[in-house]
Motif scaffolding. Structure first.
Motif, mmCIF file in Angstrom:
data_model
loop_
_atom_site.group_PDB
_atom_site.id
_atom_site.type_symbol
_atom_site.label_atom_id
_atom_site.label_comp_id
_atom_site.label_asym_id
_atom_site.label_seq_id
_atom_site.Cartn_x
_atom_site.Cartn_y
_atom_site.Cartn_z
ATOM 1 N N SER A 121 0.831 -1.200 0.000
ATOM 2 C CA SER A 121 0.000 0.000 0.000
ATOM 3 C C SER A 121 0.867 1.252 0.000
ATOM 4 O O SER A 121 2.049 1.216 0.383
ATOM 5 C CB SER A 121 -0.903 0.010 1.232
ATOM 6 O OG SER A 121 -0.139 0.196 2.415
ATOM 7 N N ALA A 122 0.275 2.364 -0.409
ATOM 8 C CA ALA A 122 0.998 3.639 -0.422
ATOM 9 C C ALA A 122 1.479 4.002 0.975
ATOM 10 O O ALA A 122 2.587 4.525 1.145
ATOM 11 C CB ALA A 122 0.096 4.733 -0.986
ATOM 12 N N ALA A 123 0.659 3.710 1.990
ATOM 13 C CA ALA A 123 1.041 4.021 3.366
ATOM 14 C C ALA A 123 2.254 3.205 3.796
ATOM 15 O O ALA A 123 3.167 3.727 4.455
ATOM 16 C CB ALA A 123 -0.132 3.740 4.306
ATOM 17 N N ASN A 124 2.282 1.932 3.415
ATOM 18 C CA ASN A 124 3.427 1.084 3.767
ATOM 19 C C ASN A 124 4.677 1.489 2.999
ATOM 20 O O ASN A 124 5.795 1.425 3.532
ATOM 21 C CB ASN A 124 3.098 -0.383 3.509
ATOM 22 C CG ASN A 124 2.166 -0.964 4.545
ATOM 23 O OD1 ASN A 124 2.065 -0.453 5.659
ATOM 24 N ND2 ASN A 124 1.463 -2.026 4.191
ATOM 25 N N ILE A 162 8.180 11.928 -4.621
ATOM 26 C CA ILE A 162 7.371 11.445 -5.741
ATOM 27 C C ILE A 162 6.128 10.735 -5.224
ATOM 28 O O ILE A 162 5.016 10.935 -5.735
ATOM 29 C CB ILE A 162 8.204 10.499 -6.634
ATOM 30 C CG1 ILE A 162 9.324 11.287 -7.339
ATOM 31 C CG2 ILE A 162 7.322 9.801 -7.655
ATOM 32 C CD1 ILE A 162 10.322 10.424 -8.071
ATOM 33 N N LEU A 163 6.306 9.908 -4.193
ATOM 34 C CA LEU A 163 5.197 9.116 -3.661
ATOM 35 C C LEU A 163 4.091 9.983 -3.075
ATOM 36 O O LEU A 163 2.911 9.805 -3.390
ATOM 37 C CB LEU A 163 5.719 8.148 -2.593
ATOM 38 C CG LEU A 163 4.669 7.276 -1.901
ATOM 39 C CD1 LEU A 163 4.067 6.285 -2.895
ATOM 40 C CD2 LEU A 163 5.266 6.559 -0.701
ATOM 41 N N ILE A 164 4.465 10.924 -2.222
ATOM 42 C CA ILE A 164 3.442 11.711 -1.527
ATOM 43 C C ILE A 164 3.122 13.023 -2.247
ATOM 44 O O ILE A 164 2.234 13.764 -1.816
ATOM 45 C CB ILE A 164 3.857 12.011 -0.070
ATOM 46 C CG1 ILE A 164 5.128 12.871 -0.021
ATOM 47 C CG2 ILE A 164 4.051 10.717 0.703
ATOM 48 C CD1 ILE A 164 5.548 13.238 1.407
ATOM 49 N N THR A 169 -3.220 10.518 -5.086
ATOM 50 C CA THR A 169 -2.826 9.335 -4.322
ATOM 51 C C THR A 169 -3.336 9.455 -2.893
ATOM 52 O O THR A 169 -3.556 10.562 -2.391
ATOM 53 C CB THR A 169 -1.299 9.172 -4.318
ATOM 54 O OG1 THR A 169 -0.706 10.371 -3.811
ATOM 55 C CG2 THR A 169 -0.782 8.919 -5.719
ATOM 56 N N PRO A 170 -3.521 8.317 -2.202
ATOM 57 C CA PRO A 170 -4.119 8.337 -0.853
ATOM 58 C C PRO A 170 -3.332 9.168 0.163
ATOM 59 O O PRO A 170 -3.932 9.752 1.068
ATOM 60 C CB PRO A 170 -4.134 6.855 -0.455
ATOM 61 C CG PRO A 170 -4.099 6.112 -1.755
ATOM 62 C CD PRO A 170 -3.271 6.947 -2.664
#
Length: 216
Positions: A121-124, A162-164, A169-170
């Protein structure tokens, strides 16, 4: 994680293992565990699959030996077992918190997991990157003159940005993404303070600034 950064990590591992094997070779004749001896030989021959197999068999008997665990973690990393590698290097750090190279490979394995894992998951993924950044910071505190620690922490911060920093994105957070890119730029510039001629790092600074300035 790009190919160049991965090669940098493997180059680091070679030198770490040279130092490790020199110490291990002194103990090899007296070491009672045949699996450790066979694992070390396979590792130094570049046979990481068999090295992992032999060194795993040496556990749990040798589970308190940081040298054995380091060789196992390195073999797992080379075999693409990044989750296992991070866990094993974590055990090395628990036994020897001042082992900067173990912290480095633990961070690198977690960073790779965050980028390559499709079912995470995005959080992980965010958590993996934050742990990697923390471990790189610990390595820097131990060895503040090693430029590869700064370079790889910059990569982890860039990946976090990039991710956040991707709208929709969540875990999107523009402010935190901006901080991540700023931290990446700072570390890339630190690398340039060691060697200002590195064109690839100069390019990464420019790219990080573009990513930051284009956040929605």
């Amino acid at each position: 994680m790009n190919l160049k950064s991965l090669k940098l990590g493997l180059f680091t591992g070679v030198f770490a293992l040279v130092a490790l094997s020199a110490n291990a070779q002194q103990k090899q004749a007296e070491h009672s565990n045949a699996n450790v001896r066979m694992g070390q030989k396979a590792l130094l021959d570049g046979d990481f699959k068999n090295a992992e197999s032999y060194l795993t068999k040496a556990l749990p008997e040798e589970g308190k030996d940081p040298d054995v665990l380091y060789m196992l973690g390195y073999s797992q990393f080379q075999n693409g077992d990044y989750k296992k590698s991070a866990e094993t290097f974590g055990k090395v750090v628990a036994l020897n918190p001042k082992n900067a190279n173990a912290l480095y490979f633990k961070a690198k394995a977690n960073n790779t997991l965050a980028i390559q894992a499709n079912r995470v998951s995005a959080a992980n993924k965010e958590q993996l990157l934050r742990v990697a950044i923390e471990d790189y910071s610990k390595a820097i505190a131990i060895t503040p003159t090693d430029s590869k620690f700064y370079q790889n922490r910059a990569i982890a911060n860039r990946d976090l940005g990039i991710l956040i920093g991707t709208a929709g994105t969540p875990n999107y957070n523009k402010a935190m993404a901006t901080d991540a890119y700023n931290n990446a730029i700072k570390d890339y510039e630190k690398v340039l303070s060691f060697d200002s001629s590195k064109k690839d790092i100069q390019t990464e600074v420019k790219k990080a600034k573009v990513y930051r300035d284009n956040l929605k």
